[in-house]
Design an enzyme around this catalytic site. Structure first.
Site, PDB file in Angstrom:
ATOM      1  N   ARG A 295       0.565 -21.256 -19.392  1.00 19.69           N
ATOM      2  CA  ARG A 295       0.234 -22.597 -19.894  1.00 19.69           C
ATOM      3  C   ARG A 295       1.440 -23.527 -19.844  1.00 19.69           C
ATOM      4  NH1 ARG A 295      -4.322 -21.091 -24.580  1.00 19.69           N
ATOM      5  NH2 ARG A 295      -5.896 -20.696 -22.991  1.00 19.69           N
ATOM      6  N   TYR A 439      -7.396 -25.512 -15.320  1.00 17.71           N
ATOM      7  CA  TYR A 439      -7.153 -24.057 -15.363  1.00 17.71           C
ATOM      8  C   TYR A 439      -6.180 -23.638 -16.463  1.00 17.71           C
ATOM      9  CZ  TYR A 439      -3.498 -24.745 -11.597  1.00 17.71           C
ATOM     10  OH  TYR A 439      -2.452 -25.119 -10.820  1.00 17.71           O
ATOM     11  N   GLU A 440      -6.135 -22.340 -16.697  1.00 18.63           N
ATOM     12  CA  GLU A 440      -5.377 -21.782 -17.846  1.00 18.63           C
ATOM     13  C   GLU A 440      -5.868 -22.333 -19.178  1.00 18.63           C
ATOM     14  OE1 GLU A 440      -3.689 -19.278 -17.344  1.00 18.63           O
ATOM     15  OE2 GLU A 440      -3.469 -19.469 -15.186  1.00 18.63           O
ATOM     16  N   GLY A 441      -7.173 -22.522 -19.282  1.00 18.76           N
ATOM     17  CA  GLY A 441      -7.737 -23.110 -20.491  1.00 18.76           C
ATOM     18  C   GLY A 441      -7.800 -24.610 -20.327  1.00 18.76           C
ATOM     19  N   GLN A 446      -7.115 -26.406 -25.124  1.00 16.30           N
ATOM     20  CA  GLN A 446      -5.755 -26.518 -25.658  1.00 16.30           C
ATOM     21  C   GLN A 446      -5.764 -27.281 -26.984  1.00 16.30           C
ATOM     22  OE1 GLN A 446      -3.387 -24.876 -24.028  1.00 16.30           O
ATOM     23  NE2 GLN A 446      -4.841 -24.425 -22.392  1.00 16.30           N
TER      24      GLN A 446
END
Lengths: 594, 594
Positions: A295, A439-441, A446
């Site tokens: 992240r 992406y990555e959440g 977040q």
């Protein structure tokens, strides 16, 4: 048309002046990384990025990856560039020396990371994913797994992936269906389909090490029944090299908006041999080791794109002659003035600059704390730093990727019609940057992480690591007249953040939807205050130098800080009002009416 | 993956309820256009857009236009769709019946225009450019020119272009180098290179009528020496059909971020025969006839994209199962809840909805005033309406295209990773929408037009046409308790706009840079207040119906209005502060430091 030059001067300013109090050099293991060595690393990385990676950025976008007969081919020049990258030791910059790494501080490595993302985001995905896999195996793997896989990941001859998403589940990994059945020899048979797997197949390395989330037979339902498995594309042979083909096949790649030179794969696991990493059913914990670092890395991608867009837009604005300054020609000898003279163009460029340099400062701050959290001999100091990193990670990820897109879009706007033409390179930044918000959440996830996990954690303990230094700084400089143009707006915005935090926490206790409905606004408010604090500090550091050596640099810092306070920080007021209005109008709307 | 259904219900609401007081039906020439006929037109247009144009949107993007041996080929299916479109009479919807047009009100035609832009922005460019050429010739051409060219443009067998930009000049048309040399027969020889010419060449029509800005021999320098010429691709023969080839050739097309099925051409004029349109050296005036209409049309493009993005995102959010509602499963029988239950997803969808429906209301309001300005028998009423349209045109163009991009980006975010995949269609909206912020005058130019031309025009006369109705509305409803949640925020935002207007005007008199540096913020503040006024009115109209027939529609209107006031209108405060901070930090920055 566009160019790229590593912003070494600004990085030096941030690393040596802004982070002067962090004294990274004195952390155990980092004594070698003197300012001189750091400067040499940045110079070397900058050269590689500008001369090897950047020239492949446009061609990589046009050519894209190709999928042919079960294999993925990266665009022309990528393999050669990757070899040069790996031979230079860049694949193992932060890795453990035990496995061949350079053990560089994150602060330095993330500055290098910014340059890689600026010059070729698609290229950076391949070593980036490898680092994720490295960290997960390093933290959770067995000694044998580390011995067998880490040296290859560190020297770049093998690469890594994170296999999470399936066709029916992305954010909600509890729905994962990929199965893991125990073999007699301690290994597992992995079967299932994974999608959106970055670097899932390609021709850059001899082998690919997939880290796969799957469900063991009889595992508990949902998120608590997920385990992590190491599934190599080729099983290592006795010599430790890539041996027989494993049962994992790439069945296609996605056609995407951007990062076209990064292979986004559908992977079919068909009774592939896999090895459990970490504890059974604790796969999510192991995956989170990768995700937190990832992240931060994605936030840095937003910064990297922003820097490139700013560089492209500012040089266009200097060169493009069009119209005259409102108060009469500024360059009467030319057919027209450069568009730099137009107030709206300046407004766009300064917005880009204030966000980009603010983002760089934030990344440096968080990276330094990350180094402290991992290395500081005093446990409390390390733990405090860890709290800070946990708190700021979602802010860095979401805010910097939102700004990456915004800044790239401003870059297109500065170029006008020329910004819309592919050959000129600017529109690619918009397309490439866009994935970082997802992406990555997703950035919404977040914001939920910040408001739902990080704020309430340990009764608000994390928050202190941010609130205390900001509040102390404001107090300490309350009477400094020269700094008043920076401290006053910071103080006002910080007050809003403090009040919003209290209200959101209180409302969220009664009804979590009330907090979640304002989470994205809250995250942005948080990020703006962090930027304001850093801009105030950068102005403070720069003010004494605005008449001395290199005065143009320091003057620009002070002026950009002023622009940020004047024109961008006021958003904190709007966000505050929106947060105060609460979540009723969001939640009451009839589902059927959407 | 995505679909499109014309928003006929909302258009009906806007045209019949919101515009009830405009009484368009009674304007001379419009008596035929009863609500029933309008409804039939919208239904018919909606069907055509959904079944003919929309299905070609994705394929057109993937295939793009091709340039082969000097000719441009549009994507598969475009020619057939165009023929159907022209045969249906849609190319001449607002045109003069004398030349075969339908003479429909702009209010109705712009509703149709929205649908075209929603379903296939690239396709819409071709007839859109034709309408621009039609208007310029209709307003400034000779009787012979009208007779020879207008019927062909109206029936769609010929199409039109606007040829302004050259490689070295876009915004600053005073730099134009294309030359026009008088022939003995009253025609001119046109020589020069034009770039970024939409619909500059294609295979949809028998002929293309270029309107070209060029400089006559001995013309005054700069903007005052520009004339407009009509340059057909094929010179009309005695039968009035396309005859011999004229000296204009397409030498290539641009590879763009989006609108890939719209041919963006480089046109080389090599002693091409051209005919003067309007007065010598008054080409800019003639071009502005096209540009004002074109700017409204581009604003509508932003609206069209926003509508499609909203439709795609809301249906995805209803169908995609992922995670659980924060307060426990809402649909416990399913593996997960639809993502619609998540507050942040709702926040995104409602933002999209509030902007889209607000934009539709604004377009309808301005379109109705346009009709009044052109047809109303009372000269003062017509002139007042014309002032209003002049004032709002830059706001519609800039704000709606900015929102088009924002809403499309939110659409991608709602779809998550699936939004980034080309096949799914959402990312195309982002790429297509992006050009709308640039062409027909960048949005920065629109802001400058608002603040530099429209505000000061005739001592602020234009402004009254907006300020008076808003201020009257607020006064009239000051004591209406049911409306207080809408009137109070409107009133607050309007107060900010009034104060900002005064300050900006005053500062601008002393130093135009001070006004120009805050112009974009001012335009957005202006637009937000216009939206707030329209949302308050829509809430007022809907409130009495929230328990009656079709109550879901009216309830959604009221709830969306509330969401707009709660969560979006607060931006007016931030914009106000940023405007008040002034332009110093924008202008003082050292040119060399950028």
């Amino acid at each position: 048309m566009l160019g790229y030059k590593a912003p070494v001067e600004d990085l030096r300013f941030v690393l040596t002046k802004l982070l002067a109090d962090q004294d990274l050099n004195s952390l155990p293991g980092y004594s070698e990384f003197s300012p001189d060595l750091v400067e040499a690393i940045l110079d070397e990385a900058g050269k590689l990025c500008a001369t090897v990676l950047f020239p492949l950025n446009r061609s990589g976008d046009e050519e894209g990856c190709r999928y042919e007969n079960g294999v993925v081919r990266t665009p022309k020049g990528f393999k050669q560039a990757y070899d040069e990258f790996a031979q230079g030791g860049w694949t193992g910059l932060t890795a453990d020396p035990e496995f061949g790494g350079q053990d560089a501080p994150n602060t330095v490595a993330n500055a290098v990371q910014e340059m890689i993302c600026s010059s070729n985001l698609s290229f950076g995905m391949y070593p980036g994913l490898t680092m994720g896999a490295y960290h997960a195996i390093h933290a959770h793997g067995t000694e044998e797994q580390k011995r067998n896989f880490l040296p290859k990941l560190v020297d770049g001859s093998w690469s890594g992936t994170m296999c999470l998403t399936e066709p029916h589940c992305g954010t909600d990994l509890g729905l994962i269906r990929t199965r893991a059945v125990k073999n007699g020899d301690g290994s597992y048979n992995i079967t299932g389909t994974k999608i959106f797997i970055s670097a899932g197949d390609h021709d850059l390395t001899d082998n690919i090490v997939h880290l796969v989330l799957a469900r063991m037979t009889d595992a508990p339902e949902g998120i608590k029944g997920i385990s992590m498995f190491l599934v190599p594309k080729f099983l290592p042979n006795d010599a430790g090299e890539a041996g027989p083909r494993n049962g994992v096949m790439c069945s296609g790649i996605e056609h995407k908006m951007g990062i076209k030179a990064s292979a986004t794969c559908v992977l079919n696991f068909d009774e592939a041999t896999g090895y459990l990493v970490g504890q059974p059913n604790k796969g999510m914990r192991a995956m989170f080791t990768m995700m937190n670092a990832a992240r931060l890395a994605v936030g840095i991608q937003g910064l990297g794109i922003a820097e490139s867009a700013y560089q492209g837009a500012s040089s266009f604005a200097r060169e493009r002659l069009q119209g005259r300054a409102l108060k009469g020609p500024k360059y009467p000898d030319q057919a027209a003035d450069p568009i730099l003279v137009h107030p709206d163009v300046r407004h766009m460029l300064l917005t880009m600059r204030a966000y980009t340099e603010g983002a760089r400062a934030l990344v440096a701050w968080v990276s330094a704390k990350l180094d402290v959290s991992k290395r500081h001999p005093d446990q409390q100091t390390a733990s405090d730093a860890d709290d800070f990193v946990s708190l700021l990670t979602p802010v860095v990820k979401a805010m910097l990727t939102d700004l990456g897109t915004d800044v790239a879009n401003l870059g297109v706007q500065v170029l006008g019609g020329h910004g819309y033409i592919r050959e000129n390179g600017m529109e690619q930044y918009v397309r490439d940057a866009r994935i970082c918000q997802i992406y990555e959440g997703t950035n919404g996830v977040q914001a939920l992480d910040l408001i739902g996990r990080k704020l309430p954690a340990h009764m608000g303990r994390y928050l202190k690591q941010f609130f205390h230094p900001v509040s102390r700084y404001i107090e300490e400089h309350a009477d400094d007249e020269a700094l008043a143009p920076f401290i006053q707006p910071l103080s006002k915005a910080f007050g809003r953040l403090q009040r919003a935090t209290g209200v959101v926490a209180q409302r969220g206790l009664k009804d979590p939807n009330q907090a979640a409905a304002v989470a994205s606004d809250y995250l942005r408010l948080f990020g703006l205050v962090a930027f304001a604090y850093l801009w105030a500090r950068m102005a403070e550091i720069s003010l004494p130098h605005i008449e001395g050596e290199n005065k143009r640099f320091y003057r620009a810092k002070v002026d950009t800080a002023q622009f940020f306070m004047d024109r961008l920080l006021p958003q904190s007021g709007a966000l505050f009002s929106s947060i105060m209005a609460g979540g009723d109008s969001t939640m009451d709307f009839d589902d059927e009416a959407f």
